[in-house]
Design a protein around this motif. Structure first.
Motif, PDB file in Angstrom:
ATOM      1  N   LYS A 219       0.627  -9.003 -26.815  1.00 50.94           N
ATOM      2  CA  LYS A 219      -0.534  -8.141 -26.634  1.00 50.94           C
ATOM      3  C   LYS A 219      -0.936  -8.112 -25.163  1.00 50.94           C
ATOM      4  CE  LYS A 219      -2.711  -8.805 -31.177  1.00 50.94           C
ATOM      5  NZ  LYS A 219      -3.929  -9.309 -31.872  1.00 50.94           N
TER       6      LYS A 219
ATOM      7  N   SER B   2      -3.799  -7.701 -24.044  1.00 52.52           N
ATOM      8  CA  SER B   2      -5.055  -8.447 -23.923  1.00 52.52           C
ATOM      9  C   SER B   2      -4.837  -9.954 -23.879  1.00 52.52           C
ATOM     10  CB  SER B   2      -5.992  -8.103 -25.095  1.00 52.52           C
ATOM     11  OG  SER B   2      -5.375  -8.434 -26.332  1.00 52.52           O
TER      12      SER B   2
ATOM     13  N   TYR C 193       0.451  -3.254 -26.427  1.00 49.03           N
ATOM     14  CA  TYR C 193       1.412  -4.356 -26.315  1.00 49.03           C
ATOM     15  C   TYR C 193       2.241  -4.255 -25.038  1.00 49.03           C
ATOM     16  CZ  TYR C 193       1.003  -6.809 -30.785  1.00 49.03           C
ATOM     17  OH  TYR C 193       0.553  -7.606 -31.825  1.00 49.03           O
TER      18      TYR C 193
ATOM     19  N   CYS D 163       0.753   1.076 -24.492  1.00 49.47           N
ATOM     20  CA  CYS D 163       1.693  -0.035 -24.325  1.00 49.47           C
ATOM     21  C   CYS D 163       2.364   0.009 -22.955  1.00 49.47           C
ATOM     22  CB  CYS D 163       2.763  -0.010 -25.418  1.00 49.47           C
ATOM     23  SG  CYS D 163       2.151  -0.500 -27.047  1.00 49.47           S
TER      24      CYS D 163
END
Length: 345
Positions: free
Chosen positions: A331, A333, A318, A300
């Motif tokens: 997220k 991504s 995250y 993260c």
């Protein structure tokens, strides 16, 4: 160059206060301040020039009190990097026609400052003796699609400097397959957008390859350093073509060289890139803040600089970031969708 909007680190950075003015790394200094700081020993404060948008002039003066107010040049509007560089080049030339110049963005990160300073000093010696334009090339560490690339001719180095090579070509940001091919070769480097040249070299390049831009700033010679400079810049700057220095000069000029280097560079374009540069714990978490406690959390990026205790449990991959009354949990991504979620421009 400190005029970009740089709002990709939302909610920490915004159009009103872009990332170059933010303490992104949690070091108590903005990226702009760190950029100026890494030139200590190379350039005196009175030889530092900042080109920014008029709306950011007060922030620049506040963050860089050691830089003379007259060295903070204000663009009335955004016109990409070529007019920005042309303006400051003619302005410097009016004061010192033999100056050597390093042009650098204000929002990049350099982790190995000593190595950066060694390379810059070496390049400055080279440009002081030649009519060459030098750009820094970063040794790729991954097949990155977010950077432009420099293809170098490594078969022979410059006779004056063994660490500097002629540029074969500049490459646009590649797709994933092309980036994979680049990284398999040893002569492709990330384009950091950092340039070194003599002021006469860059002015002459503009005269040859961008005569309209050249004429604009040449005509302002009587006004540089006077009370009428800003008024004249406000009048003519919006008429300049919006074009990058790469398209305007670098892809056209002949005496173009690259100095490859490895000094922990990143342009910090995303939260993910910040996580890559920041110190991480054993579980891949990068946490920048005062009191952050992580449990069962991996990979993260946490950025919470305000005075509060932050406890996170059970997250994987995250972003958690705050700014005043806004908290982002997203997220990694899906970072490219932040603007879609928020309506930010």
């Amino acid at each position: 160059m400190a005029g970009g909007v740089g709002s990709r680190f939302w909610p920490m950075s915004t159009a009103e206060k872009p990332k170059q003015f933010i303490d992104v790394l949690g070091l108590g200094k903005s990226l702009l301040q760190l950029t100026v700081e890494r030139f200590k020993g190379i350039c005196l404060p009175e030889n530092v020039w900042i080109v920014t948008n008029k709306c950011y002039a007060d922030i620049v003066r506040e963050q860089l009190p050691q830089v003379p107010a007259g060295n903070i040049l204000c663009e009335p509007c955004r016109r990409n990097t070529a007019p920005c560089i042309a303006y400051v080049s003619w302005r410097i030339k009016s004061k010192d026609p033999k100056a050597n110049i390093v042009v650098t963005p204000s929002d990049h990160v350099v982790m190995d400052v000593a190595e950066f300073q060694r390379i810059i000093t070496s390049c400055l010696s080279f440009t002081a003796e030649t009519d060459a334009i030098v750009t820094l090339g970063i040794q790729p560490t991954r097949p990155e699609t977010g950077y432009g690339y420099i293809q170098a001719d490594l078969s022979s180095s410059s006779l004056r400097n063994k660490g500097i090579f002629r540029v074969d070509s500049f490459k646009e940001k590649p797709d994933a397959a092309t980036a994979e091919q680049y990284i398999k070769k040893n002569n492709y480097f990330w384009n950091a957008g950092i340039f070194i040249w003599n002021v006469s070299t860059i002015v002459n390049a503009f005269r040859v390859y961008q005569p309209a831009i050249s004429e604009t700033f040449e005509n302002l010679l009587p006004y540089y350093g006077t009370d009428k400079e800003q008024e004249e810049i406000d009048r003519v700057f919006p008429e300049c073509e919006s074009i990058s220095v790469d398209y305007a000069i670098m892809e056209k000029a002949e005496e173009i060289f690259v100095c490859p280097g490895e000094f922990g560079w990143s342009d910090l374009g995303t939260w993910g890139s910040l996580r890559n540069q920041a110190k991480k714990d054993l579980y891949g978490n990068a946490a920048i803040g005062n009191d952050i406690r992580l449990f069962e959390t991996t990979d993260c990026m946490i950025h919470t600089m305000q005075e509060k205790k932050v406890i996170i449990q059970g997250l994987e991959g995250y972003i958690v970031a705050e700014n005043e009354d806004t908290l982002l949990i997203c997220k990694l991504s899906e970072e490219q969708r932040i603007k879609q979620f928020t309506g930010e421009k």
